[in-house]
Design a protein around this motif. Structure first.
Motif, PDB file in Angstrom:
ATOM      1  N   VAL A  69      30.719 -81.022   1.150  1.00  0.00           N
ATOM      2  CA  VAL A  69      29.488 -81.340   0.430  1.00  0.00           C
ATOM      3  C   VAL A  69      28.953 -82.710   0.839  1.00  0.00           C
ATOM      4  O   VAL A  69      27.803 -82.853   1.237  1.00  0.00           O
ATOM      5  CB  VAL A  69      29.718 -81.277  -1.095  1.00  0.00           C
ATOM      6  CG1 VAL A  69      28.493 -81.715  -1.863  1.00  0.00           C
ATOM      7  CG2 VAL A  69      30.139 -79.876  -1.503  1.00  0.00           C
ATOM      8  N   ARG A  94      29.321 -78.913  -7.392  1.00  0.00           N
ATOM      9  CA  ARG A  94      28.089 -78.777  -6.613  1.00  0.00           C
ATOM     10  C   ARG A  94      28.207 -77.617  -5.631  1.00  0.00           C
ATOM     11  O   ARG A  94      27.263 -76.828  -5.474  1.00  0.00           O
ATOM     12  CB  ARG A  94      27.801 -80.083  -5.880  1.00  0.00           C
ATOM     13  CG  ARG A  94      26.454 -80.116  -5.238  1.00  0.00           C
ATOM     14  CD  ARG A  94      26.154 -81.483  -4.691  1.00  0.00           C
ATOM     15  NE  ARG A  94      25.948 -82.400  -5.808  1.00  0.00           N
ATOM     16  CZ  ARG A  94      26.045 -83.708  -5.723  1.00  0.00           C
ATOM     17  NH1 ARG A  94      26.352 -84.272  -4.573  1.00  0.00           N
ATOM     18  NH2 ARG A  94      25.835 -84.479  -6.764  1.00  0.00           N
ATOM     19  N   ARG A  97      28.041 -74.286  -7.578  1.00  0.00           N
ATOM     20  CA  ARG A  97      26.675 -73.973  -7.996  1.00  0.00           C
ATOM     21  C   ARG A  97      25.813 -73.568  -6.809  1.00  0.00           C
ATOM     22  O   ARG A  97      24.934 -72.711  -6.938  1.00  0.00           O
ATOM     23  CB  ARG A  97      26.060 -75.158  -8.718  1.00  0.00           C
ATOM     24  CG  ARG A  97      26.679 -75.313 -10.079  1.00  0.00           C
ATOM     25  CD  ARG A  97      25.991 -76.320 -10.911  1.00  0.00           C
ATOM     26  NE  ARG A  97      26.607 -76.311 -12.239  1.00  0.00           N
ATOM     27  CZ  ARG A  97      26.493 -77.282 -13.099  1.00  0.00           C
ATOM     28  NH1 ARG A  97      25.776 -78.338 -12.802  1.00  0.00           N
ATOM     29  NH2 ARG A  97      27.072 -77.194 -14.263  1.00  0.00           N
ATOM     30  N   HIS A  98      26.058 -74.146  -5.664  1.00  0.00           N
ATOM     31  CA  HIS A  98      25.310 -73.770  -4.474  1.00  0.00           C
ATOM     32  C   HIS A  98      25.661 -72.339  -4.048  1.00  0.00           C
ATOM     33  O   HIS A  98      24.786 -71.585  -3.640  1.00  0.00           O
ATOM     34  CB  HIS A  98      25.578 -74.753  -3.334  1.00  0.00           C
ATOM     35  CG  HIS A  98      24.711 -74.517  -2.151  1.00  0.00           C
ATOM     36  ND1 HIS A  98      23.359 -74.772  -2.153  1.00  0.00           N
ATOM     37  CD2 HIS A  98      25.002 -74.032  -0.920  1.00  0.00           C
ATOM     38  CE1 HIS A  98      22.855 -74.458  -0.985  1.00  0.00           C
ATOM     39  NE2 HIS A  98      23.822 -74.007  -0.220  1.00  0.00           N
ATOM     40  N   ARG A  99      26.926 -71.965  -4.162  1.00  0.00           N
ATOM     41  CA  ARG A  99      27.332 -70.591  -3.847  1.00  0.00           C
ATOM     42  C   ARG A  99      26.766 -69.618  -4.875  1.00  0.00           C
ATOM     43  O   ARG A  99      26.378 -68.500  -4.552  1.00  0.00           O
ATOM     44  CB  ARG A  99      28.853 -70.471  -3.813  1.00  0.00           C
ATOM     45  CG  ARG A  99      29.508 -71.090  -2.624  1.00  0.00           C
ATOM     46  CD  ARG A  99      30.974 -70.709  -2.532  1.00  0.00           C
ATOM     47  NE  ARG A  99      31.717 -70.918  -3.750  1.00  0.00           N
ATOM     48  CZ  ARG A  99      32.366 -72.036  -4.078  1.00  0.00           C
ATOM     49  NH1 ARG A  99      32.342 -73.062  -3.240  1.00  0.00           N
ATOM     50  NH2 ARG A  99      33.039 -72.138  -5.199  1.00  0.00           N
ATOM     51  N   PRO A 102      22.331 -69.412  -4.444  1.00  0.00           N
ATOM     52  CA  PRO A 102      21.936 -69.716  -3.069  1.00  0.00           C
ATOM     53  C   PRO A 102      20.427 -69.703  -2.848  1.00  0.00           C
ATOM     54  O   PRO A 102      19.938 -70.294  -1.894  1.00  0.00           O
ATOM     55  CB  PRO A 102      22.604 -68.614  -2.247  1.00  0.00           C
ATOM     56  CG  PRO A 102      22.781 -67.492  -3.206  1.00  0.00           C
ATOM     57  CD  PRO A 102      22.980 -68.120  -4.558  1.00  0.00           C
ATOM     58  N   GLU A 105      16.708 -74.420  -4.088  1.00  0.00           N
ATOM     59  CA  GLU A 105      16.732 -75.502  -3.125  1.00  0.00           C
ATOM     60  C   GLU A 105      17.917 -76.423  -3.410  1.00  0.00           C
ATOM     61  O   GLU A 105      18.319 -76.569  -4.558  1.00  0.00           O
ATOM     62  CB  GLU A 105      15.453 -76.339  -3.216  1.00  0.00           C
ATOM     63  CG  GLU A 105      14.176 -75.562  -3.090  1.00  0.00           C
ATOM     64  CD  GLU A 105      13.690 -75.051  -4.442  1.00  0.00           C
ATOM     65  OE1 GLU A 105      13.734 -75.799  -5.411  1.00  0.00           O
ATOM     66  OE2 GLU A 105      13.290 -73.892  -4.495  1.00  0.00           O
ATOM     67  N   PRO A 106      18.472 -77.077  -2.383  1.00  0.00           N
ATOM     68  CA  PRO A 106      19.613 -77.981  -2.589  1.00  0.00           C
ATOM     69  C   PRO A 106      19.313 -79.100  -3.577  1.00  0.00           C
ATOM     70  O   PRO A 106      20.165 -79.501  -4.339  1.00  0.00           O
ATOM     71  CB  PRO A 106      19.894 -78.533  -1.199  1.00  0.00           C
ATOM     72  CG  PRO A 106      19.312 -77.542  -0.262  1.00  0.00           C
ATOM     73  CD  PRO A 106      18.152 -76.917  -0.975  1.00  0.00           C
ATOM     74  N   VAL A 109      19.814 -77.788  -7.049  1.00  0.00           N
ATOM     75  CA  VAL A 109      21.236 -77.605  -7.330  1.00  0.00           C
ATOM     76  C   VAL A 109      21.876 -78.950  -7.604  1.00  0.00           C
ATOM     77  O   VAL A 109      22.661 -79.100  -8.538  1.00  0.00           O
ATOM     78  CB  VAL A 109      21.944 -76.892  -6.155  1.00  0.00           C
ATOM     79  CG1 VAL A 109      23.433 -76.873  -6.362  1.00  0.00           C
ATOM     80  CG2 VAL A 109      21.404 -75.486  -6.010  1.00  0.00           C
ATOM     81  N   ARG A 110      21.533 -79.975  -6.836  1.00  0.00           N
ATOM     82  CA  ARG A 110      22.097 -81.301  -7.021  1.00  0.00           C
ATOM     83  C   ARG A 110      21.724 -81.843  -8.401  1.00  0.00           C
ATOM     84  O   ARG A 110      22.508 -82.480  -9.066  1.00  0.00           O
ATOM     85  CB  ARG A 110      21.608 -82.243  -5.922  1.00  0.00           C
ATOM     86  CG  ARG A 110      22.288 -83.583  -5.956  1.00  0.00           C
ATOM     87  CD  ARG A 110      21.945 -84.442  -4.759  1.00  0.00           C
ATOM     88  NE  ARG A 110      22.396 -83.806  -3.532  1.00  0.00           N
ATOM     89  CZ  ARG A 110      21.604 -83.516  -2.507  1.00  0.00           C
ATOM     90  NH1 ARG A 110      20.339 -83.807  -2.535  1.00  0.00           N
ATOM     91  NH2 ARG A 110      22.087 -82.953  -1.430  1.00  0.00           N
TER      92      ARG A 110
END
Length: 126
Positions: A69, A94, A97-99, A102, A105-106, A109-110
């Motif tokens: 990450v 993080r 949550r990204h998985r 998907p 947008e990043p 998620v951040r």
């Protein structure tokens, strides 16, 4: 007149009674010194492994040594598992949550990583 003796960790004074070889004022300072030595040894080992993998061009080894990450070195052992993949719980969350999301947008998620527990909830008027 003797030299004033201080703790090697906190700088506090050592008790007058006791061995002349004493270095720490308490068991807590002795334990902290041990943890510091263990951590510094792992940091040096990770640095050496990272430099060797970079010199060889071994990207697979670099991927195992760095957090996927934030790209910080992962220090397994101590407070972390030996097979740790992430440098912290924040990075682990993080990545999860990204998985899980998907399509977002990043940046979104951040932003969801921070806790909402401490935000003031809207109060119902009385």
């Amino acid at each position: 007149m003797g030299r004033s003796r201080v703790c090697a960790v906190c700088g506090g004074g050592l008790p007058r009674a006791g061995s002349a070889r004493r270095r720490y004022c308490s068991g807590a300072c002795r334990a902290q010194a041990w943890r510091d030595r263990q951590t510094s040894g792992r940091i040096i080992a990770i640095g050496v492994l990272t430099a060797e993998a970079t010199a060889r061009g071994d990207t697979e080894a670099l991927e195992r040594l760095l957090c996927p990450v934030c790209r910080q070195p992962v220090l397994p052992g101590g407070r972390h598992r030996r097979d740790a993949r992430y440098c912290s719980g924040t990075c682990r969350t993080r990545a999860w949550r990204h998985r899980r999301l998907p399509h977002e947008e990043p940046e979104k998620v951040r932003a969801t990583v921070t806790s909402t527990r401490h935000r003031a909830a809207p109060r119902a008027s009385r």
